[in-house]
Design an enzyme around this catalytic site. Structure first.
Site, PDB file in Angstrom:
ATOM      1  N   TRP A 148       0.805  -1.229   0.000  1.00 33.05           N
ATOM      2  CA  TRP A 148       0.000   0.000   0.000  1.00 33.05           C
ATOM      3  C   TRP A 148       0.834   1.273   0.000  1.00 33.05           C
ATOM      4  CZ3 TRP A 148       1.806   2.497   4.128  1.00 33.05           C
ATOM      5  CH2 TRP A 148       2.343   1.719   5.163  1.00 33.05           C
ATOM      6  N   ASN A 149       2.143   1.163   0.258  1.00 33.01           N
ATOM      7  CA  ASN A 149       2.874   2.433   0.465  1.00 33.01           C
ATOM      8  C   ASN A 149       3.168   3.192  -0.831  1.00 33.01           C
ATOM      9  OD1 ASN A 149       4.813   0.553  -0.213  1.00 33.01           O
ATOM     10  ND2 ASN A 149       6.286   1.205   1.330  1.00 33.01           N
ATOM     11  N   LYS A 158      -2.389  -8.743  -7.346  1.00 36.49           N
ATOM     12  CA  LYS A 158      -3.128  -8.673  -6.081  1.00 36.49           C
ATOM     13  C   LYS A 158      -2.613  -7.417  -5.371  1.00 36.49           C
ATOM     14  CE  LYS A 158      -3.450  -9.221  -2.141  1.00 36.49           C
ATOM     15  NZ  LYS A 158      -3.730  -8.074  -1.263  1.00 36.49           N
ATOM     16  N   PRO A 159      -3.381  -6.317  -5.454  1.00 40.34           N
ATOM     17  CA  PRO A 159      -2.920  -5.103  -4.774  1.00 40.34           C
ATOM     18  C   PRO A 159      -3.250  -5.179  -3.282  1.00 40.34           C
ATOM     19  CG  PRO A 159      -5.029  -4.682  -5.833  1.00 40.34           C
ATOM     20  CD  PRO A 159      -4.687  -6.126  -6.117  1.00 40.34           C
ATOM     21  N   ALA A 160      -2.646  -4.305  -2.509  1.00 43.87           N
ATOM     22  CA  ALA A 160      -2.958  -4.253  -1.075  1.00 43.87           C
ATOM     23  C   ALA A 160      -4.404  -3.798  -0.899  1.00 43.87           C
ATOM     24  CB  ALA A 160      -2.013  -3.282  -0.383  1.00 43.87           C
ATOM     25  N   GLY A 208       6.713  -6.343  -0.120  1.00 46.26           N
ATOM     26  CA  GLY A 208       5.981  -6.297   1.148  1.00 46.26           C
ATOM     27  C   GLY A 208       6.900  -6.673   2.290  1.00 46.26           C
ATOM     28  N   SER A 209       6.303  -7.214   3.336  1.00 44.62           N
ATOM     29  CA  SER A 209       7.082  -7.485   4.543  1.00 44.62           C
ATOM     30  C   SER A 209       7.871  -8.788   4.413  1.00 44.62           C
ATOM     31  CB  SER A 209       6.136  -7.576   5.735  1.00 44.62           C
ATOM     32  OG  SER A 209       5.248  -8.657   5.550  1.00 44.62           O
ATOM     33  N   GLU A 252      11.026  -8.033  -2.866  1.00 48.52           N
ATOM     34  CA  GLU A 252      11.478  -6.738  -2.340  1.00 48.52           C
ATOM     35  C   GLU A 252      10.880  -6.620  -0.955  1.00 48.52           C
ATOM     36  OE1 GLU A 252      13.516  -4.876  -3.849  1.00 48.52           O
ATOM     37  OE2 GLU A 252      13.298  -5.283  -5.988  1.00 48.52           O
ATOM     38  N   LEU A 253      11.687  -6.827   0.069  1.00 49.44           N
ATOM     39  CA  LEU A 253      11.134  -6.953   1.419  1.00 49.44           C
ATOM     40  C   LEU A 253      11.557  -5.797   2.320  1.00 49.44           C
ATOM     41  CD1 LEU A 253      11.692 -10.811   1.602  1.00 49.44           C
ATOM     42  CD2 LEU A 253       9.707  -9.564   0.748  1.00 49.44           C
ATOM     43  N   CYS A 289      10.219   1.298   2.571  1.00 51.42           N
ATOM     44  CA  CYS A 289      11.212   0.318   3.002  1.00 51.42           C
ATOM     45  C   CYS A 289      12.633   0.858   2.874  1.00 51.42           C
ATOM     46  CB  CYS A 289      11.046  -0.965   2.205  1.00 51.42           C
ATOM     47  SG  CYS A 289      10.964  -0.640   0.450  1.00 51.42           S
ATOM     48  N   GLU A 315      11.699  -2.253  11.515  1.00 50.45           N
ATOM     49  CA  GLU A 315      11.391  -1.016  10.788  1.00 50.45           C
ATOM     50  C   GLU A 315      10.330  -0.238  11.556  1.00 50.45           C
ATOM     51  OE1 GLU A 315      11.049  -1.056   6.093  1.00 50.45           O
ATOM     52  OE2 GLU A 315      10.218  -2.868   6.957  1.00 50.45           O
ATOM     53  N   GLU A 327      14.689  -4.449  -9.426  1.00 45.21           N
ATOM     54  CA  GLU A 327      13.633  -3.837 -10.226  1.00 45.21           C
ATOM     55  C   GLU A 327      14.153  -2.532 -10.814  1.00 45.21           C
ATOM     56  OE1 GLU A 327       9.542  -5.606  -8.654  1.00 45.21           O
ATOM     57  OE2 GLU A 327      10.192  -3.936  -7.424  1.00 45.21           O
TER      58      GLU A 327
HETATM   59  P1  ADP Z   1       2.629  -4.440   4.812  1.00 42.43           P
HETATM   60  O1  ADP Z   1       3.165  -4.529   6.194  1.00 42.43           O
HETATM   61  O2  ADP Z   1       3.291  -3.481   3.924  1.00 42.43           O
HETATM   62  O3  ADP Z   1       1.128  -4.408   4.732  1.00 42.43           O
HETATM   63  P2  ADP Z   1       2.455  -7.130   3.854  1.00 42.43           P
HETATM   64  O4  ADP Z   1       3.597  -8.012   3.515  1.00 42.43           O
HETATM   65  O5  ADP Z   1       1.525  -7.547   4.933  1.00 42.43           O
HETATM   66  O6  ADP Z   1       3.140  -5.763   4.163  1.00 42.43           O
HETATM   67  O7  ADP Z   1       1.588  -6.800   2.566  1.00 42.43           O
HETATM   68  C1  ADP Z   1       2.097  -6.644   1.276  1.00 42.43           C
HETATM   69  C2  ADP Z   1       1.152  -7.290   0.284  1.00 42.43           C
HETATM   70  O8  ADP Z   1       1.089  -8.676   0.558  1.00 42.43           O
HETATM   71  C3  ADP Z   1      -0.277  -6.802   0.359  1.00 42.43           C
HETATM   72  O9  ADP Z   1      -0.844  -6.819  -0.939  1.00 42.43           O
HETATM   73  C4  ADP Z   1      -0.936  -7.835   1.222  1.00 42.43           C
HETATM   74  O10 ADP Z   1      -2.323  -7.900   0.998  1.00 42.43           O
HETATM   75  C5  ADP Z   1      -0.246  -9.077   0.736  1.00 42.43           C
HETATM   76  N1  ADP Z   1      -0.250 -10.210   1.678  1.00 42.43           N
HETATM   77  C6  ADP Z   1      -0.295 -10.199   3.027  1.00 42.43           C
HETATM   78  N2  ADP Z   1      -0.312 -11.448   3.524  1.00 42.43           N
HETATM   79  C7  ADP Z   1      -0.287 -12.283   2.454  1.00 42.43           C
HETATM   80  C8  ADP Z   1      -0.284 -13.713   2.287  1.00 42.43           C
HETATM   81  N3  ADP Z   1      -0.311 -14.546   3.322  1.00 42.43           N
HETATM   82  N4  ADP Z   1      -0.265 -14.198   1.022  1.00 42.43           N
HETATM   83  C9  ADP Z   1      -0.222 -13.370  -0.039  1.00 42.43           C
HETATM   84  N5  ADP Z   1      -0.208 -12.045   0.048  1.00 42.43           N
HETATM   85  C10 ADP Z   1      -0.235 -11.497   1.279  1.00 42.43           C
END
Ligand code: ADP
Length: 480
Positions: A154-155, A178-180, A231-232, A253-254, A287, A383, A460
């Site tokens: 989402w950021n 699959k967006p946030a 994401g995370s 990209e974590l 990040c 973080e 990227e």
């Molecule tokens: P943030 O802390 O930035 O929200 P996340 O890693 O939780 O980081 O989210 C990044 C993306 O990964 C989002 O699109 C979120 O919906 C998706 N996401 C979160 N959990 C899962 C999962 N178990 N499987 C697939 N996608 C996921």
């Protein structure tokens, strides 16, 4: 401006180009500045994800074999439409993400940079020829890996998507996105523009709903040949694991815990200005935001005082207020995390120089905060993802480097010095994918972005970005 954003807001997902409306059981998306619901997205699951995968699979043969110059032309048309809609896309993003409108428009431009760059790259996906010791001629081709699953955070609702879709489409891949769930509307609007620009049906789907369910289907599918995730770290690790049985290509990209190092010979005014630029982008929720600042003890007081004085002046407020530089955080738990980090650095002896609590605006607003001293250990491993800058004095270059590297993460890092020898000495020894020397801004479409260690793998943007979406095929020709 807000209205221009609302005009682009579509309360549906896009399955192979067809709209699936949110319906009665949709997921609510709110404006982080007010908590007000701005719209709903459909809660899709296994069946829709499977249909999107099938569509990406069916669209793949034609798209991947299409003339790369045509794909470049498509990307240029898409970029033109994005440019035309900068205001609306920026406003839509500001609504769902909370970042200041000016900054959101800046992200649209930055995001579009990837599409423009990869339009060029589409035209130069090169192969090689080589004489074989067996007397043959070897030709290599770079071919699209296949349908891709792209999961974005989402950021940066626009840029994290275009830096994946740009190279994917350039290479001839199709995609399921699959967006946030916090910021889906920007992705949907961008996808609609892609179809307006002439993308063939099925080449792109945007599926919204429960992340774990959709992620589970995408990673399990043998038809998906590549996963790119931003994401995370815990989620990335899980997705990599889930992708192992089908041996997908994966890029990750974590998270990061970026150190920013200021040496005694640095231009302190510059260091202060660049620390602020790096830290407060997206209100501290990136990040690559500096997570911990190490300053040589001889200038620590001076740097921290100047920094606090400047940080105190930063205008905080909702996205559409004039002059605002820092917005709300994305959700309530993000505020709780900043509070927790602040109280822990204070408990270890850190002094608050400015800020130090929630903002008078209430809700998800937090005061831009600077602390000096205390224990930096927490910030090597977690973080903050919010507007807190903890500053820690150090005595020697070696001590600074040891602390900087003592982290499971290795994404961005920053260094302020006038000494070129030192810049390179540390630049070469820092365990990170990126280092900004005398700058807090390191991201552009033309620079390779990515990390080492638990910050992930793959790059990227830049000329390297395309490699994530192609496989090399060799053709050995036996010539008479
Ligand atoms: P943030 O802390 O930035 O929200 P996340 O890693 O939780 O980081 O989210 C990044 C993306 O990964 C989002 O699109 C979120 O919906 C998706 N996401 C979160 N959990 C899962 C999962 N178990 N499987 C697939 N996608 C996921």
């Amino acid at each position: 401006a807000r209205d221009a954003g609302l005009k682009l807001l579509r309360q549906h997902a896009l399955l192979a180009g067809e709209a699936i409306p949110a319906g009665a059981n949709g997921i609510a998306v709110d404006d982080p500045a007010t908590g007000e619901i701005i719209g709903h997205i459909p809660d899709l699951g296994v069946a829709e994800t499977e249909r999107a995968i099938q569509a990406a699979h069916d669209a793949f043969p034609d798209w991947s074999r299409s003339d790369p110059h045509k794909r470049a032309a498509f990307l240029r048309e898409w970029a033109r439409l994005i440019d035309e809609n900068t205001e609306g896309l920026g406003a839509l993003m500001a609504l769902e993400n909370g970042k200041p409108f000016e900054e959101a428009k800046g992200e649209v431009t930055y995001a579009n940079g990837f599409i423009k760059w990869f339009a060029g790259e589409a035209e130069r996906i090169l192969g090689e020829t080589h004489d074989s010791p067996l007397g043959h001629v070897i030709l290599t081709f770079r071919e699209a890996v296949g349908p891709c699953a792209l999961i974005t955070p989402w950021n940066f609702p626009a840029a994290m998507l275009t830096r994946k879709l740009g190279p994917a489409f350039a290479a001839g891949c199709t995609a399921v996105v699959k967006p946030a769930s916090q910021t889906p509307f920007t992705a949907i609007a961008l996808a609609e523009l892609a179809y307006q620009a002439g993308l063939p049906k099925g080449a792109l789907s945007v599926i919204t709903g429960d992340a774990a369910t959709i992620g589970g289907v995408l990673t399990a599918s043998p038809l998906i040949r590549k996963l790119s995730f931003t994401g995370s770290t815990p989620v990335g690790r899980k997705l990599a694991e889930q992708s192992a049985p089908t041996l997908k290509r994966v890029s990750m990209e974590l998270g990061g815990a970026a150190p920013l190092m200021v040496f005694e010979d640095a231009d302190l005014d510059l260091a202060v200005a660049e620390t602020i630029k790096g830290k407060f982008r997206n209100s501290g929720q990136t990040c690559v935001c500096p997570n911990r600042v190490y300053v040589h003890a001889s200038v620590a007081e001076k740097y921290a005082t100047k920094l606090a004085a400047e940080v105190a002046k930063i205008p905080v407020g909702p996205a559409f207020e004039d002059g605002v530089k820092v917005g709300p955080l994305i959700e309530d738990k993000a505020i709780a995390k900043v509070e927790d980090h602040l109280s822990r650095v204070q408990a270890s002896g850190g002094k608050v120089l400015t800020g130090g609590s929630r903002h008078a605006l209430g809700g998800r607003f937090f005061q831009p905060t600077v602390t000096l001293g205390g224990d930096d250990t927490l910030f090597r491993h977690e973080e903050t993802f919010g507007p807190l800058i903890p500053v820690f004095p150090f005595e020697t270059e070696e001590e600074c480097l040891t602390k900087a590297n003592d982290s499971e993460f290795g994404l961005a890092s920053y260094l302020f010095t006038r000494d070129l020898d030192r810049a390179l000495r540390i630049g070469r020894r820092i365990e990170a994918g990126m280092i900004g020397v005398n700058t807090g801004l390191i991201s552009t479409a033309v620079a390779p972005f990515g990390g080492v260690k638990q910050s992930g793998y793959g790059r990227e943007g830049s000329t390297h970005g395309i490699e994530e979406y192609v496989d090399i095929k060799q053709v050995t020709l036996a010539l008479k």
